[in-house]
Design a protein around this motif. Sequence first.
Motif, PDB file in Angstrom:
ATOM      1  N   UNK A 299     -33.480  40.927  19.902  1.00  0.00           N
ATOM      2  CA  UNK A 299     -33.073  40.474  18.678  1.00  0.00           C
ATOM      3  C   UNK A 299     -32.080  39.305  18.798  1.00  0.00           C
ATOM      4  N   UNK A 300     -30.560  39.661  19.392  1.00  0.00           N
ATOM      5  CA  UNK A 300     -29.288  39.106  19.540  1.00  0.00           C
ATOM      6  C   UNK A 300     -30.501  37.458  20.138  1.00  0.00           C
ATOM      7  N   UNK A 301     -31.535  37.367  21.094  1.00  0.00           N
ATOM      8  CA  UNK A 301     -31.913  35.687  21.130  1.00  0.00           C
ATOM      9  C   UNK A 301     -32.557  35.755  20.061  1.00  0.00           C
ATOM     10  N   UNK A 302     -33.231  36.198  19.405  1.00  0.00           N
ATOM     11  CA  UNK A 302     -33.921  35.870  19.115  1.00  0.00           C
ATOM     12  C   UNK A 302     -33.102  34.950  17.731  1.00  0.00           C
ATOM     13  N   UNK A 303     -31.832  36.132  16.934  1.00  0.00           N
ATOM     14  CA  UNK A 303     -31.492  35.453  15.911  1.00  0.00           C
ATOM     15  C   UNK A 303     -30.556  34.304  16.176  1.00  0.00           C
ATOM     16  N   UNK A 304     -29.977  34.536  17.277  1.00  0.00           N
ATOM     17  CA  UNK A 304     -29.205  32.524  18.052  1.00  0.00           C
ATOM     18  C   UNK A 304     -30.119  31.877  17.908  1.00  0.00           C
ATOM     19  N   UNK A 305     -31.660  31.614  18.078  1.00  0.00           N
ATOM     20  CA  UNK A 305     -32.191  30.475  18.157  1.00  0.00           C
ATOM     21  C   UNK A 305     -32.718  30.660  16.835  1.00  0.00           C
ATOM     22  N   UNK A 306     -32.999  31.350  15.684  1.00  0.00           N
ATOM     23  CA  UNK A 306     -33.115  30.639  14.143  1.00  0.00           C
ATOM     24  C   UNK A 306     -31.895  30.602  13.775  1.00  0.00           C
ATOM     25  N   UNK A 307     -30.988  30.775  14.226  1.00  0.00           N
ATOM     26  CA  UNK A 307     -29.681  30.331  13.616  1.00  0.00           C
ATOM     27  C   UNK A 307     -29.756  28.922  14.124  1.00  0.00           C
ATOM     28  N   UNK A 308     -30.288  28.159  15.208  1.00  0.00           N
ATOM     29  CA  UNK A 308     -29.799  26.548  15.262  1.00  0.00           C
ATOM     30  C   UNK A 308     -31.628  26.367  14.681  1.00  0.00           C
ATOM     31  N   UNK A 309     -32.352  26.793  14.761  1.00  0.00           N
ATOM     32  CA  UNK A 309     -33.720  26.110  13.539  1.00  0.00           C
ATOM     33  C   UNK A 309     -33.385  26.174  12.266  1.00  0.00           C
ATOM     34  N   UNK A 310     -32.466  26.957  11.675  1.00  0.00           N
ATOM     35  CA  UNK A 310     -32.369  26.837  10.066  1.00  0.00           C
ATOM     36  C   UNK A 310     -31.319  25.504  10.261  1.00  0.00           C
ATOM     37  N   UNK A 311     -30.299  25.556  11.106  1.00  0.00           N
ATOM     38  CA  UNK A 311     -29.932  24.067  10.858  1.00  0.00           C
ATOM     39  C   UNK A 311     -29.606  22.852  11.322  1.00  0.00           C
TER      40      UNK A 311
ATOM     41  N   UNK B 299     -39.929  27.602  19.770  1.00  0.00           N
ATOM     42  CA  UNK B 299     -38.437  28.984  20.009  1.00  0.00           C
ATOM     43  C   UNK B 299     -39.817  30.423  20.342  1.00  0.00           C
ATOM     44  N   UNK B 300     -41.036  30.242  20.257  1.00  0.00           N
ATOM     45  CA  UNK B 300     -41.770  31.722  20.644  1.00  0.00           C
ATOM     46  C   UNK B 300     -41.591  31.291  22.052  1.00  0.00           C
ATOM     47  N   UNK B 301     -41.965  29.877  22.550  1.00  0.00           N
ATOM     48  CA  UNK B 301     -42.454  29.348  24.047  1.00  0.00           C
ATOM     49  C   UNK B 301     -41.062  29.776  24.852  1.00  0.00           C
TER      50      UNK B 301
END
Length: 455
Positions: free
Chosen positions: A18-30, A100-102
Amino acid sequence: MKPDLRSMKPERPYLFFAIILLIHLVYFLFALIRPPDPLPDTADYLNASNHLYSQGVLYCGDLSEPIREELFTRRPPLYPLLLGIHFLTGSQALVYLFQIALSLISIFLVIRIFRPDSTDRQPLYFAIALVLLLATPAQFIYSSRIMAEIPFQLMIVLSAWSLHTYFHSRQKKYIWFFQLSLTLAMATKPVLYPFAAVMVFFSLYMSLVTRKLIWVLTLSIPLVWITGYRTWNYHRTGSTQYASIQTANLVNYNLYYYIMNREGSGAAAEKVDSLYARCGEADSYREKNLCLEYGAREIILNEPLKYALFHLKGSVRLFIDPGRFDLVTFFGTGERRGPGFLKEMNRDGLRGAFRFLGQQGPVLMTLLLVLALLKVVKLAGFVIYLFRRDESLYLRIFLLLLIGYLAAVTGPLGASRFLLPVELLLIGCAVKGWTAILKPTSPGSGTVRPDPEKG
């Protein structure tokens, strides 16, 4: 309040992912809100993908301009094919989500490969893994960029996972999948193409020690791909060269930085320009490439020991570069003035590196120093893992060959981005190594998996 990593179930670390996914999404939104400046590679991949899907031509340039043969083979076809998502939808966001999925799949597989033998080690294992992943911003940055690093990384991780799974299951299909994964990696980025020679020796070795001919038979996968792709390139360009980017890197980086280190940037630019001018008069594209390669190697090998030392320094730097280029180009911090870290290191060694760091702002300098320190922690953990006799011998041999190979061929280009394809495997080894040192297994504690190479 810090997350309680002890609450993670041994095989279901929900909080960790969950933490790793959240960080990916933060970079994605940026990346969506403030798109980073595109890298030169991005234009190559998008052009190749658009031409491939619209006209059936793999070409990295603009087809409306005069044709340049080197642009036919600059990038292999797999990543442009994956970018069909962008061609069909016009959306970079969907490409980012796909990558991100990969990335998450790669992380999951690495966890599966290197998970602790005993359950009582798992809280410490996931805590160390989380820290080292957070100290790898390139993992999140390149998941949200049009770059081949994340798919390439997955292919490499799949090869290690296949090898690991074979030793646990003894199912021959995983040997086929092992060779297929490495072949797909060659079709994604050309840097792995020469590794086929290493794989021939590794497969022969495995065939001897396991007394299974299938290791030799499966070599047909990479050999058929290499033969077919080089033949296709010959029909397109008149040269069997696998990828033109390899010649470009030899001249523009290996040769240029070597001369710059010894004689200064002015002499480096002059000699490289002179080589290009001389080889530009060749009668064919094939002869031009041969001229560039022979010309570069003639200068480099004039003093082989001095160049070997210079090259070795670059290979070592690969493991400690904190990734300043990745951070600055993604977040657009405005700190890109003047020569970069790589150029300063190649020009003036450690003095150039410390001078460069001193010119950064205090926040960025502190962050880079912390990341560099954690890079050393990863490398030390990897070395610990390699010397642990309770780990799979053949997997250790393969990982040493793979990571050592990438470090060796990278040389003067030794920067954080070029370690990323194997960095998750490096982290997996490091976490396993440090966990075993910091929390030795006591008799009767936890559940220990049987050794797959025994019995």
